[in-house]
Design a protein around this motif. Structure first.
Motif, PDB file in Angstrom:
ATOM      1  N   SER A 448      11.320   1.039   7.306  1.00 61.24           N
ATOM      2  CA  SER A 448      10.298   0.394   6.479  1.00 61.24           C
ATOM      3  C   SER A 448      10.615   0.464   4.998  1.00 61.24           C
ATOM      4  CB  SER A 448       8.930   1.041   6.745  1.00 61.24           C
ATOM      5  OG  SER A 448       8.515   0.802   8.068  1.00 61.24           O
ATOM      6  N   ASP A 449      11.216   1.571   4.560  1.00 60.92           N
ATOM      7  CA  ASP A 449      11.547   1.708   3.142  1.00 60.92           C
ATOM      8  C   ASP A 449      12.958   1.245   2.820  1.00 60.92           C
ATOM      9  OD1 ASP A 449      12.848   3.692   4.489  1.00 60.92           O
ATOM     10  OD2 ASP A 449      11.893   5.353   3.420  1.00 60.92           O
ATOM     11  N   GLY A 450      13.606   0.586   3.769  1.00 59.56           N
ATOM     12  CA  GLY A 450      14.924   0.029   3.517  1.00 59.56           C
ATOM     13  C   GLY A 450      16.086   0.962   3.780  1.00 59.56           C
ATOM     14  N   ARG A 451      15.834   2.186   4.221  1.00 56.74           N
ATOM     15  CA  ARG A 451      16.917   3.137   4.472  1.00 56.74           C
ATOM     16  C   ARG A 451      17.576   2.891   5.810  1.00 56.74           C
ATOM     17  NH1 ARG A 451      14.786   8.662   4.887  1.00 56.74           N
ATOM     18  NH2 ARG A 451      12.799   7.695   5.449  1.00 56.74           N
ATOM     19  N   SER A 452      18.804   3.369   5.924  1.00 56.32           N
ATOM     20  CA  SER A 452      19.489   3.387   7.214  1.00 56.32           C
ATOM     21  C   SER A 452      19.029   4.616   7.989  1.00 56.32           C
ATOM     22  CB  SER A 452      21.003   3.424   7.003  1.00 56.32           C
ATOM     23  OG  SER A 452      21.383   4.640   6.391  1.00 56.32           O
ATOM     24  N   PRO A 453      19.351   4.742   9.270  1.00 53.14           N
ATOM     25  CA  PRO A 453      18.877   5.901  10.044  1.00 53.14           C
ATOM     26  C   PRO A 453      19.306   7.250   9.480  1.00 53.14           C
ATOM     27  CG  PRO A 453      19.632   4.185  11.523  1.00 53.14           C
ATOM     28  CD  PRO A 453      19.979   3.731  10.135  1.00 53.14           C
ATOM     29  N   GLU A 454      20.450   7.334   8.782  1.00 56.57           N
ATOM     30  CA  GLU A 454      20.937   8.626   8.290  1.00 56.57           C
ATOM     31  C   GLU A 454      20.539   8.920   6.849  1.00 56.57           C
ATOM     32  OE1 GLU A 454      22.957   6.217   9.380  1.00 56.57           O
ATOM     33  OE2 GLU A 454      23.440   6.866  11.431  1.00 56.57           O
ATOM     34  N   ASP A 455      19.934   7.993   6.142  1.00 54.24           N
ATOM     35  CA  ASP A 455      19.663   8.174   4.720  1.00 54.24           C
ATOM     36  C   ASP A 455      18.509   9.137   4.476  1.00 54.24           C
ATOM     37  OD1 ASP A 455      21.700   6.572   3.966  1.00 54.24           O
ATOM     38  OD2 ASP A 455      20.474   4.800   3.548  1.00 54.24           O
ATOM     39  N   ILE A 456      18.596   9.807   3.303  1.00 57.01           N
ATOM     40  CA  ILE A 456      17.549  10.723   2.842  1.00 57.01           C
ATOM     41  C   ILE A 456      16.814  10.049   1.691  1.00 57.01           C
ATOM     42  CG2 ILE A 456      17.051  13.042   1.989  1.00 57.01           C
ATOM     43  CD1 ILE A 456      18.351  13.045   4.705  1.00 57.01           C
ATOM     44  N   ARG A 457      15.505  10.243   1.628  1.00 56.17           N
ATOM     45  CA  ARG A 457      14.728   9.669   0.531  1.00 56.17           C
ATOM     46  C   ARG A 457      15.108  10.315  -0.800  1.00 56.17           C
ATOM     47  NH1 ARG A 457       8.836  10.588   2.993  1.00 56.17           N
ATOM     48  NH2 ARG A 457       9.942  12.388   3.846  1.00 56.17           N
ATOM     49  N   PRO A 458      14.840   9.638  -1.930  1.00 54.49           N
ATOM     50  CA  PRO A 458      15.160  10.212  -3.247  1.00 54.49           C
ATOM     51  C   PRO A 458      14.432  11.536  -3.468  1.00 54.49           C
ATOM     52  CG  PRO A 458      14.676   7.877  -3.439  1.00 54.49           C
ATOM     53  CD  PRO A 458      14.326   8.268  -2.035  1.00 54.49           C
ATOM     54  N   ILE A 459      15.150  12.489  -4.084  1.00 50.53           N
ATOM     55  CA  ILE A 459      14.622  13.843  -4.267  1.00 50.53           C
ATOM     56  C   ILE A 459      14.627  14.192  -5.750  1.00 50.53           C
ATOM     57  CG2 ILE A 459      15.036  16.304  -3.821  1.00 50.53           C
ATOM     58  CD1 ILE A 459      16.238  15.523  -1.148  1.00 50.53           C
ATOM     59  N   THR A 460      13.517  14.734  -6.226  1.00 47.20           N
ATOM     60  CA  THR A 460      13.414  15.299  -7.572  1.00 47.20           C
ATOM     61  C   THR A 460      12.689  16.632  -7.475  1.00 47.20           C
ATOM     62  OG1 THR A 460      11.325  14.142  -8.013  1.00 47.20           O
ATOM     63  CG2 THR A 460      13.367  13.044  -8.699  1.00 47.20           C
ATOM     64  N   SER A 461      13.011  17.548  -8.375  1.00 44.64           N
ATOM     65  CA  SER A 461      12.356  18.862  -8.369  1.00 44.64           C
ATOM     66  C   SER A 461      12.410  19.446  -9.768  1.00 44.64           C
ATOM     67  CB  SER A 461      13.039  19.809  -7.376  1.00 44.64           C
ATOM     68  OG  SER A 461      14.422  19.917  -7.659  1.00 44.64           O
ATOM     69  N   LYS A 462      11.427  20.266 -10.079  1.00 40.17           N
ATOM     70  CA  LYS A 462      11.380  20.973 -11.351  1.00 40.17           C
ATOM     71  C   LYS A 462      10.588  22.259 -11.177  1.00 40.17           C
ATOM     72  CE  LYS A 462       7.623  17.931 -12.998  1.00 40.17           C
ATOM     73  NZ  LYS A 462       7.194  17.085 -14.126  1.00 40.17           N
ATOM     74  N   CYS A 463      10.947  23.240 -12.008  1.00 39.79           N
ATOM     75  CA  CYS A 463      10.332  24.564 -11.919  1.00 39.79           C
ATOM     76  C   CYS A 463       9.606  24.894 -13.221  1.00 39.79           C
ATOM     77  CB  CYS A 463      11.392  25.634 -11.639  1.00 39.79           C
ATOM     78  SG  CYS A 463      12.176  25.487 -10.019  1.00 39.79           S
ATOM     79  N   GLY A 464       8.775  25.935 -13.155  1.00 37.79           N
ATOM     80  CA  GLY A 464       8.084  26.424 -14.331  1.00 37.79           C
ATOM     81  C   GLY A 464       6.955  25.542 -14.809  1.00 37.79           C
ATOM     82  N   PHE A 475       8.339  19.989  -5.754  1.00 33.10           N
ATOM     83  CA  PHE A 475       9.409  19.337  -4.984  1.00 33.10           C
ATOM     84  C   PHE A 475       8.897  18.001  -4.470  1.00 33.10           C
ATOM     85  CE2 PHE A 475      11.612  18.371  -1.028  1.00 33.10           C
ATOM     86  CZ  PHE A 475      12.942  18.486  -1.415  1.00 33.10           C
ATOM     87  N   THR A 476       9.627  16.939  -4.773  1.00 36.15           N
ATOM     88  CA  THR A 476       9.226  15.589  -4.372  1.00 36.15           C
ATOM     89  C   THR A 476      10.370  14.942  -3.596  1.00 36.15           C
ATOM     90  OG1 THR A 476       7.908  15.404  -6.390  1.00 36.15           O
ATOM     91  CG2 THR A 476       8.351  13.379  -5.170  1.00 36.15           C
TER      92      THR A 476
END
Length: 939
Positions: A448-464, A475-476
């Motif tokens: 549905s989001d256009g990814r292939s079966p092996e793809d991971i969604r975009p990841i972003t993270s920050k601390c503090g 964690f997103t």
């Protein structure tokens, strides 16, 4: 009066006028809606009243009557007396390396199915019951599971104020989920009678775990009951001792196991696995699954034999499915538009578009409960005509009159009855939407989001993010987001566990998962954590546990809170990733970083033009989880697994499929870990200035009571005096001090060091406070909490009548430790530290003892002579105006030759002494020792 099985108040059956009809003869007929019903003697073209009763618009329309016909009983099972209850049956079935006893017909004979399972001295009782009236149709099977560990099973009572078992504990919730998850896929669709499964631990021996026994007992009870299901299930636990796999190990064996795998399934498929390990390779995990599947297959074969003996007939005639033609109508109306809606990438716009499309289909098919599709009027008239024919020869009886015969409800309204209800349309629309989503993935290779079966969604993270928290991380991953917060504390913050084992247990690390309704853009009730929240939190907690330092390395209690702020699938694995970053931000020295990923599956690809090979999806979304056939969560690092959980929605998952999913999950974890290293800002990896300080001291075990004091008074006074948060002592001499700042920590550390010190004779203590005065001396505090007695004779070098004459409470003095008696009491001296003042020759009476003389006097004044006679001292004046000297009187032997040599030199010095007495002068630092004297006559 019957209560509504769905939990809401149902419409009374007398909401509309009704009449009863009777006929003289009773026949049994099968209905697709109800298990058994009554019909008149005359044959009717309308052989089922299901459509009539399900569409008359009255709240009590959907009902069925059970137990009107006697079930067929096999020859091996006979009725016990006139009650019709089955005879007790007991068998032994294999359960790993031992056998368990299964009994039915002994207890709970009025339940649809009941089983007593015994493993050693651990006994679990399980019952299954179902309601007489079906609830409203739903896409969720109406099954509820309750598991309870009664403290009486272990000969105990609850440790709280209320001695009766109350709120379900977290451990019981987890076992409820382990029972529910493998049972639900085996239940047949279209069965809407509410089903309740109750399980109690009645006896626990502390050796055989009751959880695997409870799952197996639940599977047997359902198999023996009237609930329609596909196959019997069983559950086992697999441990790893060295290189050997053990099925259903004991609690003692599990202490040395490096694997805790729980598996449930049928004789030919795996339905659920869940477990925790210490970085176990994927290949080793598959071996454990194979061992567990073999054990489950052996149990299920024995259960099938038991069901043939005493199983009840299944209520297959109570299954009600939507009409097959409704699927074609929904696809025809919504097919093209549904294909376009499923291509919307964002979750909220896609959900709203699907909701609008569903409403459009319902409006097209029904209009306030009537059919609006062309060509269906004739069918409605035909059904109505059949009802009229069925009522021609029946006598109408008004309400209140009762006659012999069969009871039928005669509808008053002659409105056209719709073929499809709104609930049927919604169920079909959901299935069609899932079918279209699966087809898009298989045929187009895109999700549905256009990814292939092996793809991971975009990841972003920050601390503090949170300045006052000890550690925090956001964690997103795609539209799934977790806010993780870490709190550090002492042992008092640990989670106390109240379980069947009599040993008091505390958890120094725990993760609490929260899923508010706002995370999916909905409105909902906020309250106690749900079973899903407890299960997801435990999975994330057990995933992170292997990377934590030991208590000796990091003596903090660690609490992690994971709040899901956005959710579109795989929120528990987002909690693992966010929790790992937050722990690093809090300064917890982790062994390594770990990540989690959720895998999905489309098992049958033939249906959508595929080659039949199962299609495995990485990092699934919420829609793919709901429409797919598997939800497989795996957590670990690049090389091994720490936790895993798999739920199967269809029967048929095999080991090769699991192997492919595990290998694909390993690749996904590596990619996620690489993205976590790009966290900006990165974790501080140091303790926050707002985190508490914990200092560990080691004292002599026998000194622990000195810290605690009578009734804990001493330790409480130290906490109040210094301002520390807590002082925790252990029997082995370990003392943990928790403080907010360094100054209070050092102060309490000094007090405890003083309380537990071992004093040595000769130690000098400066500026000590006089705490109290007694007639025989004063008590001086040489250290906080440690006092010693300074006798009045040791206060000054001069004679002192009363201590009050020279000292008062609060004065500060320097003292020297001169003795420690057998009871540990301290004897102090102030006189031993006083300087020796120089005196003039004109004042011989003011002669003071030197330091050496004082030490000798103190030591000798408390001892007796060898003959038991106290030693005596006299003052002897010296010639030529020299100061007097204290000498020791001794008996003199009558030896003239021994003293003759010194008679002349000492004649003047000894002129005042008695005859036949000689004095030995005590050796001093100011003069030579006198060895002996004699009288004038030389004797």
């Amino acid at each position: 009066m019957l209560a509504s099985p769905s939990g809401v108040r149902s419409t009374p059956c007398h909401a509309q006028p009704s009449y009863f009809t009777f006929s003289r003869r009773c026949n049994f007929l099968s209905s697709p809606n109800r298990p058994r019903f009554l019909t008149p003697k005359k044959s009717s073209n309308f052989s089922s009243l299901s459509l009539l009763l399900s569409r008359n618009g009255v709240g009590c329309s959907r009902f069925s009557v059970r137990a009107l016909a006697e079930p067929e009983v096999s020859e091996s099972v006979t009725a016990a007396g006139a009650s019709g209850l089955l005879q007790p049956v007991s068998i032994k079935i294999p359960f790993g390396g031992r056998e368990i006893l299964i009994e039915t017909g002994h207890i709970g004979r009025q339940a649809s199915g009941s089983v007593m399972a015994t493993d050693g001295e651990t006994i679990v009782y399980t019952s299954v019951c179902l309601s007489d009236v079906p609830s409203e149709p739903s896409d969720f099977f109406p099954l509820s599971v309750t598991y309870q560990e009664r403290f009486s099973a272990a000969g105990r009572t609850s440790g709280g104020f209320f001695k009766r078992e109350g709120r379900t504990k977290d451990n019981e919730v987890l076992i409820c989920r382990m029972i529910d998850r493998p049972l639900r896929p085996t239940m047949l669709k279209g069965f809407y009678h509410e089903t309740q499964l109750l399980s109690w631990v009645l006896s626990y021996d502390g050796l055989h775990c009751p959880d695997a026994l409870a799952v197996t007992a639940a599977g047997i009870a359902v198999a023996l009951s009237e609930v329609p299901h596909s196959e019997a299930i069983a559950g086992v636990r697999v441990g790893l001792l060295g290189d050997k796999f053990v099925v259903n190990p004991t609690t003692k064996e599990m202490e040395d196991s490096t694997l805790d795998l729980f598996l449930a399934g049928t004789d030919n498929a795996i339905l659920m696995i869940e477990g925790y390990c210490d970085f176990l390779p994927e290949e080793k995990l598959l071996e454990a699954v194979q061992v567990g599947q073999d054990a489950v297959r052996e149990i299920c074969s024995a259960v099938k034999a038991l069901v043939k003996k005493c199983g009840k007939p299944k209520m297959l005639d109570a299954i009600k499915l939507p009409p097959p033609e409704l699927y074609q109508l929904v696809e025809k109306i919504a097919g093209d538009e549904l294909h376009n809606v499923l291509q919307i990438k964002s979750k909220i716009p896609r959900r709203k578009a699907i909701s609008l499309l569903e409403e459009k289909v319902i409006n097209r098919l029904t209009d306030k409960g009537y059919i609006s599709i062309e060509g269906t009027t004739g069918s409605v008239e035909t059904i109505q005509d059949l009802i009229d024919e069925d009522d021609e020869d029946e006598e109408i009886v008004v309400d209140g009159e009762v006659d012999e015969g069969d009871v039928h409800i005669k509808p008053v309204s002659r409105k056209p009855t719709p073929l499809f209800t709104e609930v049927d349309v919604k169920l079909v629309f959901k299935e069609v939407s899932s079918k279209f989503l699966r087809r898009r993935i298989v045929e187009g290779g895109k999700r549905s989001d256009g990814r292939s079966p092996e793809d991971i969604r975009p990841i972003t993270s920050k601390c503090g993010l949170l300045p006052r928290a000890h550690g925090s991380a956001l964690f997103t991953r795609g539209e799934t987001q977790s806010l993780a917060v870490v709190t550090l504390g002492d042992k008092q913050m640990a989670q106390r566990l109240d379980n069947l084992a009599s040993v008091e247990e505390f958890k120094r690390f725990y993760l609490q998962y929260s899923f508010p309704p706002s995370s999916v853009g909905e409105v909902g009730r906020m309250g106690a954590p749900s079973r899903r929240e407890i299960g997801h939190g435990t999975l994330a907690e057990r995933s992170l546990e292997p990377i934590l330092p030991t208590e000796d390395e990091f003596p903090y209690t660690i609490r992690v809170e994971s709040t899901i702020t956005e959710s579109n699938g795989s929120s528990s694995m987002a909690s693992v990733c966010g929790g790992c970053l937050a722990l690093q931000d809090a300064g917890v020295p982790l062994k390594c970083s770990i990540a989690g990923i959720a895998m999905g599956l489309v098992l049958d690809t033939h249906e959508f033009g595929g080659d039949g090979t199962p299609l495995i999806l990485s990092d699934i979304t919420g829609a793919e989880d709901a429409s797919g056939d598997m939800d497989f969560k795996v957590a670990g690092n690049e090389d091994g697994i720490t936790a895993f959980q798999m739920d199967i929605k269809v029967v048929g998952i095999t080991l090769p499929v699991m192997q492919e999913a595990l290998l694909q999950a390993r690749d996904g974890r590596r990619r996620i870990l690489a993205e976590m290293k790009k966290c900006s800002p990165p974790p501080t990896k140091s303790l926050s200035k707002y985190a508490p300080l914990i200092h560990i001291m080691k004292v002599a075990p026998e000194k622990v009571n000195a810290i605690i004091g009578s009734g804990g008074k001493k330790v409480k006074s130290i906490i109040e005096e210094t301002g520390v948060e807590a002082i925790d002592t252990q029997d082995d001499g370990i003392v943990k001090i928790t403080a907010k700042d360094l100054s209070s920590l050092e102060k309490s550390k000094s007090i405890i060091s003083s309380l537990t010190m071992v004093p040595t004779v000769g130690d000098i203590y400066r500026d000590c406070e006089i705490k109290s005065i007694v007639p025989y001396g004063v008590f001086v505090e040489i250290a906080p909490g440690r006092e010693g007695l300074c006798h009045i004779s040791e206060l000054t070098s001069d004679w002192l009548a009363k201590a009050e004459d020279a000292f008062k409470v609060g004065d500060r003095v320097d003292v020297k430790l001169i003795e420690v008696n057998g009871k540990g009491q301290l004897r102090l001296s102030r006189r031993a530290l006083l300087p020796v003042p120089e005196t003039s020759p004109e004042d011989p009476s003011s002669k003071q003892l030197t330091d050496n003389q004082a030490e000798v006097d103190v030591a000798d004044s408390w001892k007796a002579s060898e003959e038991g006679t106290p030693k005596k001292y006299v003052t002897v004046p010296k010639a030529d105006g020299l100061p007097e000297e204290k000498i020791e009187q001794a008996n003199v032997k009558s030896s003239a030759t021994k003293l003759a040599s010194s008679s002349k030199s000492n004649s003047e010095e000894t002129s005042l002494l008695p005859r036949k007495k000689v004095f030995k002068r005590v050796k001093s630092s100011s003069s030579k020792a006198v060895t002996g004297v004699s009288g004038k006559d030389g004797e």
